[in-house]
Design a protein around this motif. Structure first.
Motif, PDB file in Angstrom:
ATOM      1  N   TRP A  79       0.870  -1.199  -0.150  1.00  0.00           N
ATOM      2  CA  TRP A  79      -0.061   0.024  -0.088  1.00  0.00           C
ATOM      3  C   TRP A  79       0.894   1.216  -0.189  1.00  0.00           C
ATOM      4  O   TRP A  79       0.424   2.392  -0.034  1.00  0.00           O
ATOM      5  N   ARG A  80       2.170   1.012   0.325  1.00  0.00           N
ATOM      6  CA  ARG A  80       3.380   2.181   0.167  1.00  0.00           C
ATOM      7  C   ARG A  80       2.725   3.260  -0.972  1.00  0.00           C
ATOM      8  O   ARG A  80       2.576   2.663  -2.201  1.00  0.00           O
ATOM      9  N   ASP A  81       2.725   4.539  -0.815  1.00  0.00           N
ATOM     10  CA  ASP A  81       2.520   5.397  -1.933  1.00  0.00           C
ATOM     11  C   ASP A  81       4.112   5.317  -2.933  1.00  0.00           C
ATOM     12  O   ASP A  81       4.870   5.813  -2.084  1.00  0.00           O
ATOM     13  N   PRO A  82       3.915   5.232  -4.115  1.00  0.00           N
ATOM     14  CA  PRO A  82       5.048   5.282  -4.854  1.00  0.00           C
ATOM     15  C   PRO A  82       5.847   6.387  -4.703  1.00  0.00           C
ATOM     16  O   PRO A  82       7.297   6.616  -4.971  1.00  0.00           O
ATOM     17  N   THR A  83       4.993   7.830  -4.536  1.00  0.00           N
ATOM     18  CA  THR A  83       5.848   8.867  -4.698  1.00  0.00           C
ATOM     19  C   THR A  83       6.092   9.563  -3.258  1.00  0.00           C
ATOM     20  O   THR A  83       6.361  10.776  -3.117  1.00  0.00           O
ATOM     21  N   SER A  84       5.961   8.784  -2.357  1.00  0.00           N
ATOM     22  CA  SER A  84       6.494   9.056  -0.833  1.00  0.00           C
ATOM     23  C   SER A  84       7.836   9.026  -0.591  1.00  0.00           C
ATOM     24  O   SER A  84       8.135   9.315   0.570  1.00  0.00           O
ATOM     25  N   PRO A  94       7.057   5.277   4.750  1.00  0.00           N
ATOM     26  CA  PRO A  94       5.829   4.253   4.754  1.00  0.00           C
ATOM     27  C   PRO A  94       4.469   4.841   5.022  1.00  0.00           C
ATOM     28  O   PRO A  94       4.278   5.165   5.900  1.00  0.00           O
ATOM     29  N   MET A  95       4.030   5.206   3.921  1.00  0.00           N
ATOM     30  CA  MET A  95       2.536   5.694   4.045  1.00  0.00           C
ATOM     31  C   MET A  95       1.738   5.562   2.667  1.00  0.00           C
ATOM     32  O   MET A  95       2.396   5.504   1.588  1.00  0.00           O
ATOM     33  N   THR A  96       0.510   5.332   2.786  1.00  0.00           N
ATOM     34  CA  THR A  96      -0.609   5.483   1.497  1.00  0.00           C
ATOM     35  C   THR A  96      -0.421   6.825   0.987  1.00  0.00           C
ATOM     36  O   THR A  96      -0.230   7.772   1.672  1.00  0.00           O
ATOM     37  N   PRO A  97      -0.997   6.921  -0.258  1.00  0.00           N
ATOM     38  CA  PRO A  97      -1.268   8.032  -0.762  1.00  0.00           C
ATOM     39  C   PRO A  97      -2.458   8.924   0.082  1.00  0.00           C
ATOM     40  O   PRO A  97      -3.418   8.176   0.639  1.00  0.00           O
ATOM     41  N   GLN A 147      -0.678   5.515   8.074  1.00  0.00           N
ATOM     42  CA  GLN A 147       0.663   5.642   8.336  1.00  0.00           C
ATOM     43  C   GLN A 147       1.033   4.954   9.765  1.00  0.00           C
ATOM     44  O   GLN A 147       0.058   5.094  10.678  1.00  0.00           O
ATOM     45  N   PRO A 148       2.288   4.433   9.736  1.00  0.00           N
ATOM     46  CA  PRO A 148       2.285   3.513  10.898  1.00  0.00           C
ATOM     47  C   PRO A 148       1.973   4.355  12.395  1.00  0.00           C
ATOM     48  O   PRO A 148       1.725   3.625  13.285  1.00  0.00           O
ATOM     49  N   GLY A 149       2.576   5.494  12.574  1.00  0.00           N
ATOM     50  CA  GLY A 149       2.428   6.382  13.728  1.00  0.00           C
ATOM     51  C   GLY A 149       1.123   6.728  14.421  1.00  0.00           C
ATOM     52  O   GLY A 149       0.726   7.402  15.169  1.00  0.00           O
ATOM     53  N   PHE A 150      -0.022   6.419  13.494  1.00  0.00           N
ATOM     54  CA  PHE A 150      -1.389   7.097  13.956  1.00  0.00           C
ATOM     55  C   PHE A 150      -2.118   6.432  15.134  1.00  0.00           C
ATOM     56  O   PHE A 150      -2.657   6.998  15.932  1.00  0.00           O
ATOM     57  N   ALA A 151      -1.555   5.261  15.461  1.00  0.00           N
ATOM     58  CA  ALA A 151      -1.956   4.556  16.557  1.00  0.00           C
ATOM     59  C   ALA A 151      -1.072   4.758  17.924  1.00  0.00           C
ATOM     60  O   ALA A 151      -0.171   4.190  17.946  1.00  0.00           O
TER      61      ALA A 151
END
Lengths: 309, 354
Positions: B169-174, B178-181, B272-276
């Motif tokens: 799910w990683r955003d290719p432009t990021s 490690p985050m989604t679009p 993104q991983p840090g939201f929890a």
């Protein structure tokens, strides 16, 4: 064989911190006190073990300090749950939060520092046996102590008067009280001793296992130990079996990761947690719906002398 | 002189409030001591926390933004605690809700706000609910300890999150982060007055009202309260506690799941991983402090929202880790538990006379 032996040896090493914690929790729970703060106490133990070793250069003092600090921290749990009859589930969670917070606040300056730690010592004679030697007898001193501890805890629980008192207080505090045993005193003693062992399990992680401090390094081992107590049906011998089973999964998972695999790391890292659930389900299915064999009847219940039901 | 402890049979509202306030004051005082010994100036730290969270409009708006997930997670755990089912897994259910709605945005996106909102909401409710109901089923069917299963499932949920954001799910432009679009416009909740307070707050308040009516006034609520307080009596009365355990865990998980969706669609707008950051654990304290009362939870959540924002301010201004807040949370819980003793028992001093 050359492939399996190192994994088995690693299983014993990875299982040892969990074993200490599980033995400690068995002692505590046998007296009727449920301590869900293991994760926090282990983290405090890990930090104390690390920092004392770091400053004194002596792993011995690191481990000793961790044991006593673990006991001291558990005074809070004992006071709230035994003297003030607080809800033990919530109190344990508070211990976990507090321990997590304190350890990571204190440890923030030491991330990345290393200590000499404890090294492995092969036992002369025993370590030359094939398979058994390298797996069980080429470890560090803390592993050997844990072997002894399994029998010591078992002996204490089932063959001594103190153990009888602990079990009486955990199963039927009213009868114990009638027999002249101080329920509070026995519960305090077993909660503090148990807490010391749990903390020692945490210290093993820093002083022996990794030789450094990493924030939140217990990674759920405290909770796994809580689950293992149920798996072990409160029996120290089965606790050893369970701990090595988990150590084995951890060792295997790390081995697979190191060996280069297409399976993503997060999925491999789920294994111990999924195994915990699976183990609990299996044990619960076998024991049926009734009270589990070996479970202290008064587990988690505060004792109020004037309440006679 | 000796101390006499006896059971209380009634307590006035006023006494109860006094005990809670005293617990909180003691918690912060001892927190000051702990901070002092850890080499942090407690007065400065507390001042930073209050300034950051309640000092100005921006601070208050941030506090409210954090209050939204806290209210929902606390309602979730409070519902299960009402039945004395220990759902410690709100954190994992929260993550699952976020995962489910992100999956929906990723694979089944439709450019229509109403449709998207409904689908994301339902998928999050179902994902969180089933995550919780699984533990509920194990408890109801084989009496598997739900504290441990829900906790283990928290770890699994966080790893599942990592699997997706570091993986497919990683955003290719990021640039490797490690985050989604970012979610497209129709998959977002509205934010008010250029703050981060989003319309998820309506979910939170509406669910609180619904639970207040259902749990405190309705027959089913009565059933689960009886099952919690006296399982034997509930059995004799013909209350089907097996079914209720699963249902309570499903609803509890569903509410936490919805919180995850609101957090995604309203605040972060990407996974993104840090939201929890532990709302699911803080929820346990909030629920306990509010005595499981759905409306009280709204108020208490606001205070803990302030604690979170204050903690972030500490992190920025004094370079303290966010975990310092956990110390305070633990202490608050310790003193609340201690205070409970004085709520249940009357302690009096008697002078020794013949």
């Amino acid at each position: 064989m050359e492939l399996i032996v190192p994994i088995l040896a690693a299983a014993v090493r990875s299982g040892t911190p969990i074993l200490y914690a599980t033995l400690g929790e068995i002692m505590t729970e046998k007296s009727g006190v449920l301590n869900l703060g293991l994760e926090g106490i282990m983290l405090i133990g890990a930090y104390v073990g690390f920092i004392v070793t770091y400053n004194t250069g002596s792993p011995f003092w690191g481990l000793v300090a961790a044991f006593f600090v673990g006991m001291a921290v558990n005074v809070v749990h004992a006071f709230l749950c035994i003297s003030l009859k607080a809800n033990q589930v919530i109190c344990g969670l508070a211990m976990t939060m507090f321990g997590t917070g304190v350890s990571s606040l204190l440890g923030r300056g030491y991330v990345g520092e290393t200590i000499a730690g404890l090294q492995a010592v092969a036992l002369p004679g025993l370590s030359s046996f094939p398979v058994v030697g390298p797996v069980f007898f080429s470890q560090d001193v803390m592993v050997y102590i844990s072997y002894l501890l399994v029998f010591v805890v078992w002996f204490l629980m089932y063959k001594t008067k103190f153990g009888l008192m602990i079990r009486a207080v955990g199963d039927s505090p009213l009868s114990a009280e009638a027999a002249g045993i101080s329920v509070s005193a026995v519960r305090y003693a077993s909660t503090l001793l148990g807490g010391g062992l749990v903390s020692l399990g945490g210290a093993y992680l820093t002083v022996v296992y990794s030789h450094m401090w990493v924030d939140l390094m217990t990674a759920g081992r405290g909770w796994i130990a809580v689950a293992l107590v149920i798996f072990a049906i409160w029996n120290p011998l089965r606790a050893a079996l369970g701990s090595y089973l988990f150590g084995g999964v951890e060792a295997l998972q790390m081995r697979i990761q190191a060996g280069g695999t297409t399976v993503p790391a997060p999925l491999l890292m789920m294994l111990p947690y999924i195994l915990t659930i699976a183990v609990l389900v299996v044990i619960s299915v076998f024991k049926g719906r009734g009270r589990m064999l070996g479970a202290p009847s008064a587990l988690g219940l505060p004792f109020y002398r004037e309440e006679r039901e | 002189m000796r101390i006499k402890v006896e059971k209380r049979f009634y307590i006035t509202k006023w006494q109860e409030v006094c005990i809670i306030l005293a617990s909180i004051v003691l918690a912060f005082s001892s927190g000051a001591l702990v901070f002092h010994f850890l080499g942090v100036d407690p007065l400065e730290a507390y001042k930073m926390m209050i300034d950051g969270s309640l000092g100005d409009f921006y601070g208050v708006s941030e506090t409210v933004a954090k209050t939204i997930p806290l209210i929902m997670c606390s309602l979730a755990v409070a519902l299960s605690f009402t039945m004395v089912v220990w759902n410690i897994g709100a954190e994992g259910q929260f993550v699952l809700g976020a995962l489910a709605c992100t999956a929906f945005v990723r694979y089944l996106y439709v450019d229509n706000f109403v449709v998207m909102l409904a689908c994301m909401g339902i998928s999050a409710l179902l994902a969180g609910g089933l995550w919780g109901a699984f533990a509920g089923f194990l408890k109801a069917r084989w009496n598997v300890n739900e504290i441990i299963t829900t906790l283990m499932m928290n770890y699994v949920a966080i790893l599942l999150l990592q699997y997706f954001v570091y993986g497919s799910w990683r955003d290719p432009t990021s640039l490797g982060f490690p985050m989604t679009p970012l979610f497209p416009k129709s998959a977002r909740l509205h934010q008010f007055f250029s703050t981060r307070v989003h319309s998820g707050i309506f979910f939170a308040v509406i669910i609180a009202l619904i639970l207040w009516i259902v749990v405190r006034k309705g027959v089913w609520g009565y059933e689960i309260r009886v099952s919690g307080q006296n399982p034997k009596a509930a059995d004799y009365a013909g209350i089907r506690s097996t079914r209720n355990v699963i249902l309570v865990m499903f609803l509890s998980g569903a509410i936490a799941g919805l919180a995850g969706m609101a957090e995604m669609a309203g605040l972060h707008r990407r996974l993104q991983p840090g939201f929890a950051v532990g709302y699911g654990y803080t929820a346990i304290i909030i629920a306990w402090l509010a005595r499981l009362h759905p409306l009280a939870i709204i108020f208490v959540s606001f205070l803990f929202g302030a604690l979170f924002v204050g903690g972030e301010n500490l992190q920025i201004a004094m370079r303290l880790p966010l975990s310092s807040v956990q110390i305070l949370q633990g202490l608050i819980l310790f003193f609340l538990l201690g205070g409970e003793f004085f709520r249940n028992y009357r302690v009096s001093f008697i002078s020794r006379k013949r």
